[in-house]
Write an enzyme that holds these catalytic residues in place. Structure first.
Site, PDB file in Angstrom:
ATOM      1  N   GLU A  37       0.995  -1.019  -0.180  1.00 16.15           N
ATOM      2  CA  GLU A  37       0.084   0.260  -0.028  1.00 16.15           C
ATOM      3  C   GLU A  37       0.853   1.472   0.075  1.00 16.15           C
ATOM      4  OE1 GLU A  37      -3.101   1.497   0.134  1.00 16.15           O
ATOM      5  OE2 GLU A  37      -2.188   3.011  -0.239  1.00 16.15           O
ATOM      6  N   GLN A  38       1.027   1.869  -0.700  1.00 16.93           N
ATOM      7  CA  GLN A  38       1.415   3.068  -1.161  1.00 16.93           C
ATOM      8  C   GLN A  38       1.342   4.966   0.121  1.00 16.93           C
ATOM      9  OE1 GLN A  38       0.288   5.145  -4.845  1.00 16.93           O
ATOM     10  NE2 GLN A  38      -1.638   5.810  -3.647  1.00 16.93           N
ATOM     11  N   ARG A 111     -16.934   4.187   6.080  1.00 14.34           N
ATOM     12  CA  ARG A 111     -16.086   3.736   5.148  1.00 14.34           C
ATOM     13  C   ARG A 111     -15.113   3.176   6.158  1.00 14.34           C
ATOM     14  NH1 ARG A 111     -15.725   4.326  -0.697  1.00 14.34           N
ATOM     15  NH2 ARG A 111     -17.624   5.018  -1.269  1.00 14.34           N
ATOM     16  N   TYR A 220     -28.622   8.448   4.237  1.00 14.31           N
ATOM     17  CA  TYR A 220     -29.173   6.864   4.992  1.00 14.31           C
ATOM     18  C   TYR A 220     -28.513   7.087   6.273  1.00 14.31           C
ATOM     19  CZ  TYR A 220     -25.176   5.520   2.252  1.00 14.31           C
ATOM     20  OH  TYR A 220     -23.671   5.534   1.242  1.00 14.31           O
ATOM     21  N   ASP A 298     -12.055  -1.247  -8.744  1.00 13.03           N
ATOM     22  CA  ASP A 298     -12.494  -0.191  -9.292  1.00 13.03           C
ATOM     23  C   ASP A 298     -11.466  -0.181  -9.949  1.00 13.03           C
ATOM     24  OD1 ASP A 298     -14.312   0.911  -8.328  1.00 13.03           O
ATOM     25  OD2 ASP A 298     -13.184   2.528  -7.643  1.00 13.03           O
TER      26      ASP A 298
END
Ligand SMILES: Cc1cc2nc3c(=O)[nH]c(=O)nc-3n(C[C@H](O)[C@H](O)[C@H](O)COP(=O)(O)OP(=O)(O)OC[C@H]3O[C@@H](n4cnc5c(N)ncnc54)[C@H](O)[C@@H]3O)c2cc1C
Length: 394
Positions: A37-38, A111, A220, A298
């Site tokens: 992971e960068q 998230r 929501y 993605d």
């Protein structure tokens, strides 16, 4: 060279929601995994995410049901409303109905909470499997394996490399050359609001989508009902900011939705901070993989968030790739099988998300009823899919 699952070393590029779901899926089945992971620290943006039953199925199989239950909110239903009159146009049962119909719940989560659950799972399966501050710059491969080069100049060897590195994927560029994502002409305002600031009962326990002229507004609950997540999308916009998200002014957010229903103004007026995002996507790709290197999430199928399925599709990808690597001793055959199982479904969802732009942003049409029904049918098709029940062997 053919090998058993437990002896395979898989290099996962990117520790977003897709990369961590893949890492956890592989670790639980005995693969050796390194996540590169960068970023210097792990985390996610301060916004919400919806995870439907088709994704929840995978997360439950990963043993995460209790951990998710501690941070999530379960909406009773989804509803679509008219931007000015507030009339409810269609209702989609969620809550208990999701469990009864599809076997799994519908989640609303912050998230950061969701990402934290995945990270804890990965770290408890293999503490040192995530390397931070590690940016992948190039990948080479031959018949014996892959060599992933990182920004320090070091090379990390493995059997398979998976680019879970998002819409601007460096792995994708390594495989297929440079090519920029498409700005969709839509921007999204996002804010999270503590519920105690709002008039009691102002937000019902539902996933609401207000569809209107040239835009839509979704809100929501998150975090067991402590926060309300708001996303206001407008089309016909420019995006000149360097980054694809930046902090915005709540007054501008309010001005952009001034013709909309007063209930939405109450929400926006109670936001301290808000962020403005440019929404980008790509055309479905004709190929995702080359030999032992493939893509997930993605990196290979970025989509507009108008089906709330971008992350869910990455979760389905993760399960599929793990099972293909398990079922096929030859890594190139496994990667090919994975791509064959995933490309069509994800391309359909990419297209549906684009089509929803026209539908969500133009509610005053004669065939609205027909469109609403076909939208509901599309969700039934999506949520009812059992990604665990496929032929994974090539
Ligand atoms: C407004 C909005 C609302 C959304 N709502 C939903 C929803 O309700 N439900 C849903 O399912 N989806 C939703 N989505 C889509 C979802 O957010 C994405 O599909 C998902 O987060 C993508 O995850 P990912 O892991 O594939 O990529 P990313 O989250 O982009 O993660 C990529 C990771 O790779 C790292 N990385 C990048 N390059 C390198 C490199 N060279 N070396 C090492 N690391 C690297 C990055 O730092 C990052 O950590 C929404 C999107 C938006 C914009």
């Amino acid at each position: 060279m053919d090998m058993s699952a437990s002896s395979q070393r898989i290099i996962v590029v990117g520790a977003g929601l897709g990369g961590l779901t893949l890492a956890l899926s592989l670790l639980r089945e005995g693969f050796e995994v390194t996540v590169l992971e960068q970023a210097a620290t792990l985390g996610e943006v301060g916004a919400g995410i919806q995870i439907s039953a088709n994704g929840a199925r995978v997360l439950h199989e990963l043993g995460l049901a209790d951990a998710l239950g501690r941070v999530a909110f379960h909406p009773e239903r989804g509803e679509m409303r008219h931007w000015q009159s507030g009339e409810t146009l269609i209702v989609r049962p969620l809550g208990d109905a999701s469990v009864e119909r599809f076997g799994f719940p519908y989640y609303h989560m912050h998230r950061a909470d969701f990402h934290g659950v995945l990270e804890a799972g990965v770290r408890s399966a293999a503490l040192g499997s995530i390397r931070l501050n590690t940016k992948v710059t190039a990948i080479e491969q031959d018949g014996d394996g892959v060599r992933v080069r990182i920004d320090s100049g070091e090379t990390i060897a493995g059997d398979v490399a998976v680019g879970c590195d998002g819409i601007h994927s460096a792995v994708r560029e390594t495989l297929f050359g440079a090519d920029a994502p498409r700005f969709t002409g839509c921007i999204a305002w996002r804010a999270t609001i503590p519920v105690e600031r709002l008039p009691k009962g102002h937000v019902r326990p539902v996933a609401s989508n207000w569809i209107g002229k040239g835009g839509h507004f979704v809100h929501y609950y998150l975090r067991r009902g402590e926060l309300v997540n708001c996303v206001g999308v407008l089309e016909g916009q420019d995006w000149s900011a360097e980054s694809w998200s930046s902090e915005g002014d709540p007054q501008e957010f309010l001005a952009d939705f001034q013709d909309w229903h007063e209930d939405l103004h109450v929400l926006i007026r109670n936001a301290d901070r808000c962020f403005r995002w440019g929404l980008f996507d790509r055309e479905p790709m004709p190929r995702w993989s080359e030999g032992r290197v493939t893509l997930l999430g993605d990196a290979c199928h970025p989509m507009l968030p108008f089906m709330a399925q971008g992350a869910v599709m990455g979760i389905e990808d993760a399960h599929t790739l793990m099972r293909c690597l398990q079922a096929n001793a030859d890594p190139t055959a496994a990667v090919r099988r994975y791509e064959n199982l995933r490309r069509e479904r994800t391309a359909i969802v990419q297209r549906m998300a684009r089509e929803n732009m026209t539908f969500f942003h133009n509610p005053d049409v004669d065939d609205l009823e027909e469109r609403l029904n076909s939208h509901r049918d599309a969700h039934m098709w999506l949520y009812g899919f059992d990604v665990t029940d496929q032929e994974f062997a090539a």
